[in-house]
Design a protein around this motif. Structure first.
Motif, short mmCIF file in Angstrom:
data_model
loop_
_atom_site.label_atom_id
_atom_site.label_comp_id
_atom_site.label_asym_id
_atom_site.label_seq_id
_atom_site.Cartn_x
_atom_site.Cartn_y
_atom_site.Cartn_z
N SER A 204 -15.78 -25.41 43.99
CA SER A 204 -15.16 -25.87 45.24
C SER A 204 -14.59 -27.27 45.10
O SER A 204 -13.54 -27.59 45.66
N THR A 205 -15.26 -28.13 44.32
CA THR A 205 -14.75 -29.48 44.08
C THR A 205 -13.52 -29.45 43.18
O THR A 205 -12.53 -30.15 43.42
N VAL A 206 -13.56 -28.60 42.17
CA VAL A 206 -12.46 -28.50 41.22
C VAL A 206 -11.17 -28.05 41.92
O VAL A 206 -10.07 -28.51 41.60
N LEU A 207 -11.30 -27.17 42.90
CA LEU A 207 -10.13 -26.61 43.57
C LEU A 207 -9.44 -27.59 44.51
O LEU A 207 -8.36 -27.29 45.04
N LEU A 208 -10.04 -28.75 44.76
CA LEU A 208 -9.41 -29.75 45.63
C LEU A 208 -8.23 -30.47 44.95
O LEU A 208 -7.34 -30.97 45.63
N ILE A 209 -8.23 -30.52 43.62
CA ILE A 209 -7.23 -31.31 42.89
C ILE A 209 -5.80 -30.83 43.15
O ILE A 209 -4.92 -31.64 43.48
N PRO A 210 -5.48 -29.55 43.01
CA PRO A 210 -4.10 -29.12 43.28
C PRO A 210 -3.65 -29.39 44.70
O PRO A 210 -2.47 -29.72 44.93
N ALA A 211 -4.56 -29.27 45.67
CA ALA A 211 -4.19 -29.54 47.06
C ALA A 211 -3.71 -30.97 47.23
O ALA A 211 -2.70 -31.23 47.90
N ALA A 212 -4.43 -31.93 46.62
CA ALA A 212 -4.04 -33.33 46.72
C ALA A 212 -2.68 -33.55 46.06
O ALA A 212 -1.84 -34.32 46.56
N ALA A 213 -2.41 -32.88 44.94
CA ALA A 213 -1.14 -33.04 44.24
C ALA A 213 0.03 -32.54 45.09
O ALA A 213 1.10 -33.17 45.13
N VAL A 214 -0.15 -31.42 45.80
CA VAL A 214 0.94 -30.86 46.61
C VAL A 214 1.22 -31.76 47.82
O VAL A 214 2.39 -31.94 48.21
N VAL A 215 0.19 -32.34 48.41
CA VAL A 215 0.40 -33.27 49.52
C VAL A 215 1.22 -34.47 49.05
O VAL A 215 2.16 -34.91 49.73
N ALA A 216 0.90 -35.02 47.87
CA ALA A 216 1.69 -36.13 47.32
C ALA A 216 3.13 -35.71 47.07
O ALA A 216 4.08 -36.47 47.32
N CYS A 217 3.32 -34.47 46.62
CA CYS A 217 4.65 -33.94 46.34
C CYS A 217 5.51 -33.92 47.60
O CYS A 217 6.72 -34.22 47.56
N PHE A 218 4.92 -33.59 48.74
CA PHE A 218 5.65 -33.55 50.00
C PHE A 218 6.30 -34.90 50.30
O PHE A 218 7.47 -34.98 50.68
N PHE A 219 5.56 -35.98 50.12
CA PHE A 219 6.08 -37.31 50.44
C PHE A 219 7.11 -37.77 49.41
O PHE A 219 8.04 -38.52 49.74
N VAL A 220 6.99 -37.33 48.17
CA VAL A 220 8.00 -37.64 47.16
C VAL A 220 9.34 -37.02 47.56
O VAL A 220 10.39 -37.67 47.48
N ILE A 221 9.33 -35.78 48.01
CA ILE A 221 10.57 -35.12 48.45
C ILE A 221 11.11 -35.81 49.70
O ILE A 221 12.31 -36.08 49.82
N LEU A 222 10.23 -36.10 50.63
CA LEU A 222 10.64 -36.68 51.92
C LEU A 222 11.38 -38.01 51.73
O LEU A 222 12.42 -38.24 52.34
N PHE A 223 10.86 -38.86 50.86
CA PHE A 223 11.42 -40.21 50.72
C PHE A 223 12.31 -40.39 49.49
O PHE A 223 13.06 -41.36 49.42
N GLY A 224 12.26 -39.47 48.54
CA GLY A 224 12.97 -39.70 47.29
C GLY A 224 14.18 -38.84 47.02
O GLY A 224 15.00 -39.16 46.16
N VAL A 225 14.33 -37.73 47.75
CA VAL A 225 15.39 -36.77 47.46
C VAL A 225 16.41 -36.77 48.60
O VAL A 225 16.04 -36.70 49.77
N LYS A 226 17.69 -36.83 48.24
CA LYS A 226 18.76 -36.75 49.23
C LYS A 226 19.24 -35.31 49.38
O LYS A 226 19.17 -34.51 48.44
N GLU A 227 19.76 -35.03 50.56
CA GLU A 227 20.20 -33.67 50.87
C GLU A 227 21.47 -33.32 50.11
O GLU A 227 22.22 -34.19 49.67
N SER A 228 21.73 -32.02 49.95
CA SER A 228 22.95 -31.53 49.31
C SER A 228 24.17 -32.00 50.10
O SER A 228 24.15 -32.01 51.33
N PRO A 229 25.26 -32.38 49.41
CA PRO A 229 26.43 -32.91 50.11
C PRO A 229 27.25 -31.85 50.83
O PRO A 229 27.97 -32.15 51.78
N GLU A 230 27.17 -30.58 50.39
CA GLU A 230 27.99 -29.52 50.99
C GLU A 230 27.08 -28.38 51.43
O GLU A 230 26.33 -27.83 50.63
N LEU A 231 27.14 -28.03 52.72
CA LEU A 231 26.34 -26.95 53.26
C LEU A 231 27.26 -25.85 53.77
O LEU A 231 28.32 -26.11 54.33
N ALA A 232 26.83 -24.62 53.58
CA ALA A 232 27.68 -23.48 53.94
C ALA A 232 27.63 -23.15 55.42
O ALA A 232 28.57 -22.59 55.98
N GLY A 233 26.53 -23.49 56.10
CA GLY A 233 26.39 -23.14 57.51
C GLY A 233 26.21 -21.64 57.69
O GLY A 233 25.85 -20.92 56.76
#
Length: 488
Positions: free
Chosen positions: A170-199
């Motif tokens: 149960s302790t070992v399985l916590l590690i990936p969860a923490a990594a994915v939460v960190a990943c969310f904030f990397v995308i939120l603040f570090g990645v810009k949106e695509s310049p062309e959207l099809a709609g």
């Protein structure tokens, strides 16, 4: 836009996306050395581990088409964020349950991460397209992303294999969860949106049809595994899946803005790529659990297997993933030298050789390492090459759909293989376990099942080589990317 002005912002985006793929790699590598421990924790048979893999692959096959299309419509970054949030929630559930049903549901939902790479490749393609060299830039970026993915998988496998021998599960399985939460904030603040959207609007009828088709197909295969190949209801579900797939294709052909433009399957460049992705999914996705459980099987009890512990298993997986990194990084240079088509054929050939070598050579740790290195180099090149090739050959505003299709078809191939391999390992496919097999080993899979896994993986890779021989010679290059051929 001049290349010098484009490269700086694009390089920054690739760097942030590399972290996303590193996290994806952690998810894919971390759990593999402990699948046997998870099976014991949940009180299930080794062959039932394929339920985890199969359910995640089935859900991934449902998610990727919708998210890829929505990425083209409303933004690739936006869909990356949503899929990451869902993955984080599912990953957080895993450490807190010992119920197989709850664990299975959370494990399946965690499969939302499968849409990350297609969305990233589409985002990079859209940002590099204005410079006029999107095929080469996307190929290089895809190689780097896959290298980051496999580096994450190596790190995850090594850390997971070490921790599972020292800490409560149960302790070992916590590690990936923490990594994915960190990943969310990397995308939120570090990645810009695509310049062309099809709609446009999402084809919800098409989504329902393809979802029902995939659920019927994978559900039928799962029931075949439970009830055996003689079960008529299981075959009826498989048949219903095929019929619903045909209905979906006919509906999409008439739709003005389809979820999946099935006309892309008519392209002489794209059709072999999609078929190759499905065949490749058999080995790169469907065979992961059997390779892990074979390594953990005690040869003194069953007469086969390597009898490795968690950390030794993670080292074996680490060598395989290092080979995948080599294949991913070599692919862009090899494609420039030999053309992408020839490079894809060589990569698929290496996968075939690696798995077919398991048939005579599987008794020692060294033999298994050699086989996995050969297969790993080819697999790494294919993981990087297939979405980049699809983006290069796809219509301009359907790069997300095309890259998503490579992943969807690969996932369907893996899901089907996972179900079939589960049947084989349980002893149904070849008429029961081999002597000294599952009966002797209690929860161990049958040796005849492992032979089936290796043979199917090798032969499907051979079929991929044959298919790729029919791809136009200069497909997937910058010149060819300017005008996709054969889509009507």
């Amino acid at each position: 836009m001049p290349r010098s002005r484009l490269f700086g912002p694009l390089a920054a985006i690739v760097g942030f996306l590399a972290f996303v793929e590193f996290t994806s790699g952690i998810i894919q590598g971390y759990y593999t050395p402990m699948l046997t421990d998870i099976a014991r924790h949940l009180g299930i048979h080794d062959a039932d581990v394929n339920w985890l893999e199969g359910s995640q692959l089935a859900l991934s096959a449902l998610v990727v088409p919708a998210f890829a299309k929505l990425g083209d419509m409303v933004g690739h970054k936006r869909m990356l964020l949503i899929s990451t949030a869902v993955t984080a929630v599912a990953s957080t559930v895993l450490p807190f349950t010992d119920s197989f049903a709850v664990f299975l549901a959370a494990w399946a939902i965690q499969g939302f991460y499968s849409v990350w790479l297609p969305l990233e490749v589409a985002l990079i393609w859209s940002r590099s397209r204005r410079a006029g060299h999107s095929a080469s830039v996307t190929a290089k970026a895809a190689g780097l992303l896959v290298a980051a993915l496999e580096l994450g998988a190596i790190s995850g496998a090594l850390v997971g294999g070490a921790l599972v021998d020292a800490l409560p599960l149960s302790t070992v399985l916590l590690i990936p969860a923490a990594a994915v939460v960190a990943c969310f904030f990397v995308i939120l603040f570090g990645v810009k949106e695509s310049p062309e959207l099809a709609g446009g609007r999402l084809d919800t009828v098409g989504l329902v049809l393809v979802s029902l088709a995939l659920l019927a197909l994978t559900g039928g295969l799962s029931f075949l595994r439970l009830n055996g190949p003689a079960d008529l209801l299981s075959w009826g579900l498989v048949g219903a899946g095929v019929v619903l797939g045909a209905v979906f294709a006919r509906f999409e052909l008439r739709h003005p803005d389809p979820l999946i433009d099935v006309r892309m399957f008519r392209s002489p460049a794209l059709r072999p790529v999609f078929l190759t992705a499905g065949l490749f999914g058999v080995s790169v996705l469907g065979a992961q659990a059997p390779l892990s459980t074979f390594a953990r099987t005690d040869p003194e009890v069953t007469g086969y297997g390597l009898g490795t512990q968690g950390f030794a298993t993670s080292l074996l997986i680490g060598v395989y993933l290092i080979a995948m990194i080599v294949g991913a990084l070599v692919f862009p240079a090899a494609a420039r030298l030999l053309t992408p088509r020839i490079t894809l054929m060589i990569a698929a050939s290496l996968v075939a050789v690696g798995y077919l070598l398991f048939l005579p050579l599987h008794a020692t740790y060294a033999q298994v390492v050699v086989n996995m290195v050969i297969a790993g180099i080819g697999s790494g090149a294919l993981v990087a090459a297939l979405p980049a090739a699809a983006a290069a050959a796809a219509p301009v505003h359907q790069t997300g759909v095309a890259t998503g299709l490579t992943n969807s078809v690969k996932t369907v191939g893996g899901a089907i293989a996972s179900c079939v391999f589960g049947i084989a390992l349980a002893g149904h496919a070849l008429g029961g376990a081999a002597a000294g097999g599952a009966e002797a080993g209690g929860t161990a899979g049958s040796f005849s099942g492992y032979v089936t896994v290796w043979l199917v993986c090798g032969l499907t890779a051979v079929a991929a080589v044959v298919l790729l021989a029919f791809v136009p010679r200069f497909a997937f290059t910058d010149a060819a990317a300017e005008e996709p051929v054969g889509i009507r």
